[in-house]
Design an enzyme around this catalytic site. Structure first.
Site, PDB file in Angstrom:
ATOM      1  N   ASP A 204      -0.333  -2.449   2.910  1.00 49.21           N
ATOM      2  CA  ASP A 204      -1.360  -2.578   2.233  1.00 49.21           C
ATOM      3  C   ASP A 204      -0.586  -2.221   0.778  1.00 49.21           C
ATOM      4  O   ASP A 204      -0.029  -1.128   0.385  1.00 49.21           O
ATOM      5  CB  ASP A 204      -2.103  -1.511   2.314  1.00 49.21           C
TER       6      ASP A 204
ATOM      7  N   ARG B  63      -2.461  -2.358  -2.105  1.00 44.60           N
ATOM      8  CA  ARG B  63      -3.442  -1.553  -3.069  1.00 44.60           C
ATOM      9  C   ARG B  63      -3.052  -0.383  -3.571  1.00 44.60           C
ATOM     10  O   ARG B  63      -2.435   0.633  -3.004  1.00 44.60           O
ATOM     11  CB  ARG B  63      -4.721  -1.565  -2.613  1.00 44.60           C
TER      12      ARG B  63
END
Length: 195
Positions: free
Chosen positions: A124, A126
């Protein structure tokens, strides 16, 4: 702060009338939105939602993103208030083109985690700092977070936002996203009961 408020308007939706504020991240050259219903107050319901063109707009059944977005907006409407931070982080921030490449790898049998790794990305990519900075600019320092993702909680708290309560999203699965949600639960620690 590199994230600057650029515009504000009213936004009527199927779930009720929201106000919307547009922000620009001048370093990453990204645009984020904050929608809110009611007051921008501490301890409001908050959903941080990463952009998902396929799920939010095209109603893809491969993920649960659109369902999560709509359920969160319904919760806000039912509660007569809430805040939605919509971040320009398509495909867990790998971008739309790479997301399509990851989809092709998933079609060949990889799960979402392994597909990202095969493309050279982290599980991920983010960071939720932009959401924290937007909230801080609005003097919102504590929230009730609508999420199944413990990483959102830990990142927000790391950036100075106090999560007073986690509000889970319990959504129905379908044959196309069951494996995706199982991967979320078993490989990225999402707090999902119904799998």
């Amino acid at each position: 702060m590199t994230i600057q408020k650029k515009a504000e308007a009213k936004l009527p939706t199927h779930w009720g009338d929201f106000s919307v504020i547009a922000y620009e991240d001048e370093v990453k050259d990204e645009e984020h939105l904050l929608l809110y219903m009611g007051d921008l107050a501490n301890d409001s319901l908050l959903r941080i939602h990463s952009q998902c063109l396929t799920g939010d707009t095209l109603y893809s059944l491969k993920c649960d993103c659109g369902d999560q977005l709509h359920a969160a907006m319904q919760l806000m409407a039912d509660s007569n208030g809430g805040i939605l931070v919509y971040l320009a982080q398509e495909g867990r921030d790998i971008g739309l083109l790479n997301k399509m490449r990851a989809y092709a790898l998933q079609d060949s049998g990889l799960d979402t985690v392994d597909a990202n790794h095969a493309l050279g990305f982290h599980t991920d990519e983010r960071l939720f700092m932009p959401a924290a900075r937007i909230l801080q600019a609005l003097d919102v320092s504590k929230i009730q977070l609508i999420t199944n993702n413990p990483d959102k909680i830990s990142q927000l708290e790391q950036y100075g936002i106090n999560v007073t309560k986690r509000v889970p999203l319990a959504l129905e699965t379908n044959p196309h996203n069951h494996g995706y949600l199982k991967t979320k639960k078993t490989r990225t620690g999402h707090l999902i009961d119904k799998i």
